[in-house]
Design a protein around this motif. Structure first.
Motif, PDB file in Angstrom:
ATOM      1  N   ILE A  18      -2.763 -11.926   7.672  1.00 50.99           N
ATOM      2  CA  ILE A  18      -2.456 -11.243   6.415  1.00 50.99           C
ATOM      3  C   ILE A  18      -3.439 -10.095   6.187  1.00 50.99           C
ATOM      4  CG2 ILE A  18      -2.438 -11.500   3.886  1.00 50.99           C
ATOM      5  CD1 ILE A  18      -1.266 -14.315   4.348  1.00 50.99           C
ATOM      6  N   GLY A  19      -4.717 -10.353   6.451  1.00 48.61           N
ATOM      7  CA  GLY A  19      -5.730  -9.301   6.306  1.00 48.61           C
ATOM      8  C   GLY A  19      -5.468  -8.124   7.221  1.00 48.61           C
ATOM      9  N   ASN A  24      -3.348  -2.669   8.020  1.00 45.35           N
ATOM     10  CA  ASN A  24      -2.400  -1.777   8.685  1.00 45.35           C
ATOM     11  C   ASN A  24      -1.514  -1.046   7.681  1.00 45.35           C
ATOM     12  OD1 ASN A  24      -3.277  -2.398  11.260  1.00 45.35           O
ATOM     13  ND2 ASN A  24      -1.776  -3.997  11.576  1.00 45.35           N
ATOM     14  N   ILE A  25      -1.085  -1.758   6.622  1.00 43.17           N
ATOM     15  CA  ILE A  25      -0.232  -1.143   5.613  1.00 43.17           C
ATOM     16  C   ILE A  25      -0.996  -0.033   4.885  1.00 43.17           C
ATOM     17  CG2 ILE A  25       0.937  -1.568   3.398  1.00 43.17           C
ATOM     18  CD1 ILE A  25       1.648  -4.404   4.602  1.00 43.17           C
ATOM     19  N   ASN A  33       3.919  -2.747  10.805  1.00 39.94           N
ATOM     20  CA  ASN A  33       2.756  -3.225  10.047  1.00 39.94           C
ATOM     21  C   ASN A  33       3.161  -4.331   9.082  1.00 39.94           C
ATOM     22  OD1 ASN A  33       1.154  -1.347  11.324  1.00 39.94           O
ATOM     23  ND2 ASN A  33       1.317   0.152   9.696  1.00 39.94           N
ATOM     24  N   TYR A  34       4.355  -4.238   8.523  1.00 36.54           N
ATOM     25  CA  TYR A  34       4.834  -5.252   7.589  1.00 36.54           C
ATOM     26  C   TYR A  34       5.158  -6.557   8.318  1.00 36.54           C
ATOM     27  CZ  TYR A  34       5.006  -1.401   4.334  1.00 36.54           C
ATOM     28  OH  TYR A  34       4.654  -0.342   3.547  1.00 36.54           O
ATOM     29  N   CYS A  38       4.029 -10.325   7.290  1.00 38.99           N
ATOM     30  CA  CYS A  38       5.003 -11.417   7.122  1.00 38.99           C
ATOM     31  C   CYS A  38       4.685 -12.586   8.046  1.00 38.99           C
ATOM     32  CB  CYS A  38       6.421 -10.910   7.375  1.00 38.99           C
ATOM     33  SG  CYS A  38       6.983  -9.742   6.130  1.00 38.99           S
ATOM     34  N   ILE A  39       4.285 -12.308   9.293  1.00 38.39           N
ATOM     35  CA  ILE A  39       3.910 -13.372  10.224  1.00 38.39           C
ATOM     36  C   ILE A  39       2.731 -14.159   9.655  1.00 38.39           C
ATOM     37  CG2 ILE A  39       2.857 -13.827  12.489  1.00 38.39           C
ATOM     38  CD1 ILE A  39       4.602 -11.545  13.589  1.00 38.39           C
ATOM     39  N   GLY A  40       1.759 -13.452   9.058  1.00 36.86           N
ATOM     40  CA  GLY A  40       0.618 -14.119   8.442  1.00 36.86           C
ATOM     41  C   GLY A  40       1.042 -15.061   7.335  1.00 36.86           C
TER      42      GLY A  40
END
Length: 57
Positions: A18-19, A24-25, A33-34, A38-40
């Motif tokens: 998530i970090g 990246n965003i 980057n999103y 989402c994977i996080g």
């Protein structure tokens, strides 16, 4: 390693993802980057579910 420890490690890995996704965003706005973000969230959710039920996913 028991299930609780592995799920805590999974949640920590999810928070790291998530970090990275947030970083990246902020740096750029490419669509992939999103996906990292989402994977996080998914990894943290799997870890939390496993921790609550006492199972590995």
């Amino acid at each position: 390693m028991d299930a609780k420890t592995s799920n805590i490690i999974t949640m920590i890995a999810g928070v790291i993802f998530i970090g990275l996704g947030i970083n990246n965003i902020i740096q750029g706005t490419q669509w992939w980057n999103y996906i990292t973000f989402c994977i996080g969230i998914i990894i943290v959710a799997l870890g939390a579910y496993g921790y609550k039920t006492g199972k590995r996913f």
